[in-house]
Design an enzyme around this catalytic site. Structure first.
Site, PDB file in Angstrom:
ATOM      1  CE  LYS A  12      -0.158   2.325   9.345  1.00 47.04           C
ATOM      2  NZ  LYS A  12      -0.243   3.599  10.102  1.00 47.04           N
TER       3      LYS A  12
ATOM      4  CG  LEU B 173      -1.994  -1.089   1.266  1.00 44.89           C
ATOM      5  CD1 LEU B 173      -2.780  -1.005   2.565  1.00 44.89           C
ATOM      6  CD2 LEU B 173      -2.923  -0.996   0.070  1.00 44.89           C
TER       7      LEU B 173
ATOM      8  CG  ASP C  12       1.885  13.428  10.880  1.00 43.35           C
ATOM      9  OD1 ASP C  12       2.100  14.516  10.293  1.00 43.35           O
ATOM     10  OD2 ASP C  12       2.234  12.332  10.409  1.00 43.35           O
TER      11      ASP C  12
ATOM     12  N   GLY D 262       8.968   2.273   7.648  1.00 39.61           N
ATOM     13  CA  GLY D 262       8.564   0.939   7.226  1.00 39.61           C
ATOM     14  C   GLY D 262       7.615   0.972   6.057  1.00 39.61           C
TER      15      GLY D 262
END
Length: 478
Positions: A78, A53, A188, A59
């Site tokens: 993830k 994705l 964020d 990562g």
């Protein structure tokens, strides 16, 4: 079935195992390994990555299948594997941030419908076939939000309308209110971290940078780590200072600017004058929303709104001001009156204003009204001044001027209408006739007063018409 290897740098990450197309095999097979690097493919013996994705500094994220669910549910895996040669301290901070995301998702994701849920968090230790050294990876498995993030949506459809930005602002404020109430700061906020699913619901993503704060005072003495997105983060965050709920609110405002203009925050910030210059890039934006965004973008945290609930209240107030007074009245009447009563035909209502308007000033002067009032004032003024002069000499002129001033005020306040003017004018003429009949004034005097009044009225109409024409010409030029 195709399975993707998650080892960074694998030369041939695509692997195909036709036997796993059999549902019974898919749920019972123990493990599969990458035919290129030997990396275990079925993560934690359960999650099967099928598509990359995206990649980031810490990562990568994969679309995966959970083979131990009845529907083989899709999810997001993830992987924590920082790029580059990080020193020990930097690696420890990066790992802490990744683990923190798992902790936050486990705590908040299960409590709020617009935050992805955490399904699993686990390490994986494998041997590198080339270096023969052990490598450690960390994986986080979370709910898949099937949709499109706002950054991608902006590129696809173009800039957002004000109503669409208000929707985003309102929905994310509700999520931030929940996060801040749980003593967390996201740190964020940006378009790529806001996802819209197929049904239109907005989700807040990427909690890797979340900072947990003490419930008492927010730990203002604790400095922020350098985790932020350039352009969207406020000054205090870029300087490594303490962060607050107002820090997230600033980033949400810059997100709104990006959606409204299609331009990055760097393009909208005037670094030479040290101020935002975004309004020139937007058309047809309400003053209410503009004022809210301006306050959210103030450089000093204490000058901004201090909570998401404050912004929500301001947003609600700005939208309420757009409702006409007639609509408000009808709503209040329907709520307070149990028995409906016939209502008069709707009357035109004035546009909203920042200050209340007296009922006597709601109706404006038309051109015809203005000329009628001018002629009336000239007629009455000439008769009063000349007539009273014959009786009272100099004091009569003063009294006449005072009466004229009163008449002008009454006309301005709309206490007199056209019928009233006709009545007053008729009364004045009759009074002159009475003076003539009783011999108080001679015929010549009465005739002089009437002619003087008519001439003065006509003259004042002419002067008023001239000034109105000049005004219209100047208005068209400027």
């Amino acid at each position: 079935m195709e399975i993707l290897c998650t080892r960074p740098g694998c030369s041939h990450p695509q692997n195909n195992f036709s036997d796993l197309d059999d549902p019974s095999k898919l749920k019972t097979v123990q493990q599969k390994y990458c035919t290129s690097c030997g990396m275990p493919l079925i993560l934690a013996g359960r999650y099967i990555p099928s598509k990359l994705l995206g990649k980031g500094g810490f990562g990568a994220a994969f679309l995966a299948k959970d083979r131990f669910t009845p529907t083989v549910r899709l999810c997001v895996v993830k992987q924590f594997q920082p790029e580059g040669n990080l020193n020990t301290q930097a690696l420890a901070i990066a790992q802490e941030l990744f683990e923190r995301e798992a902790v936050i998702l486990e705590d908040l994701g299960s409590k709020h419908p617009q935050i992805p849920q955490l399904y699993a968090f686990f390490p994986l230790v494998v041997s590198n076939q080339i270096t023969k050294e052990e490598e450690q990876f960390f994986y986080l498995v979370q709910e898949l939000i099937d949709g499109e993030d706002l950054e991608t949506e902006l590129k696809r459809k173009g800039i957002f309308k004000e109503s669409e930005v208000i929707e985003v602002l309102h929905e994310i404020l509700l999520v931030l209110q929940f996060i801040h109430d749980n003593n967390c700061i996201h740190r964020d906020i940006k378009p790529s971290n806001i996802m819209r699913d197929k049904k239109g619901r907005l989700y807040l993503l990427d909690f890797g940078a979340v900072k947990q704060v003490a419930a008492s005072a927010g730990n203002p003495q604790k400095r922020s780590t350098g985790i932020y997105s350039m352009g969207f983060a406020p000054p205090e965050q870029m300087q490594g200072s303490a962060v607050y709920p107002a820090t997230d609110l600033y980033a949400l405002a810059t997100t709104c600017l990006n959606l409204l203009t299609g331009k990055s925050p760097e393009e909208l910030y005037d670094s030479y004058n040290n101020c935002w210059n975004w309004k020139t890039q937007v058309t047809n934006i309400s003053d209410g929303l503009a004022d809210i965004l301006d306050r959210l973008l103030l450089p000093i945290p204490s000058d901004r709104y201090q909570s998401a609930s404050e912004v929500l209240q301001a947003l609600h107030s700005s939208q309420s001001q757009g409702v006409s007074s007639s609509s408000k009245t009808s709503i209040q009447t329907s709520q307070n009156s149990p028995i409906p009563s016939p209502s008069p035909p709707p009357q035109p209502t004035p546009s909203p204003s920042s200050s209340p308007i007296s009922p006597s000033l709601k109706k404006s002067f038309s051109s015809v009204d203005l000329l009628i009032y001018s002629g009336f004032t000239g007629f009455e003024g000439a008769i009063l001044i000349l007539g009273l002069k014959n009786f009272l000499a100099a004091p009569g002129i003063i009294i006449g001027c005072m009466i004229i001033g009163g008449l002008i005020y009454l006309q301005f306040r709309r206490f007199l209408d056209k019928k009233d003017l006709l009545i007053i004018g008729t009364f004045t003429v009759l009074l002159l006739i009475v003076f003539l009949f009783f011999g108080t004034l001679g015929f010549e005097s009465v005739s002089f007063l009437l002619i003087s009044g008519l001439v003065a009225g006509a003259g004042l109409i002419a002067v008023t018409s001239l000034f109105k024409l000049i005004y219209q010409l100047l208005s068209s030029i400027f």
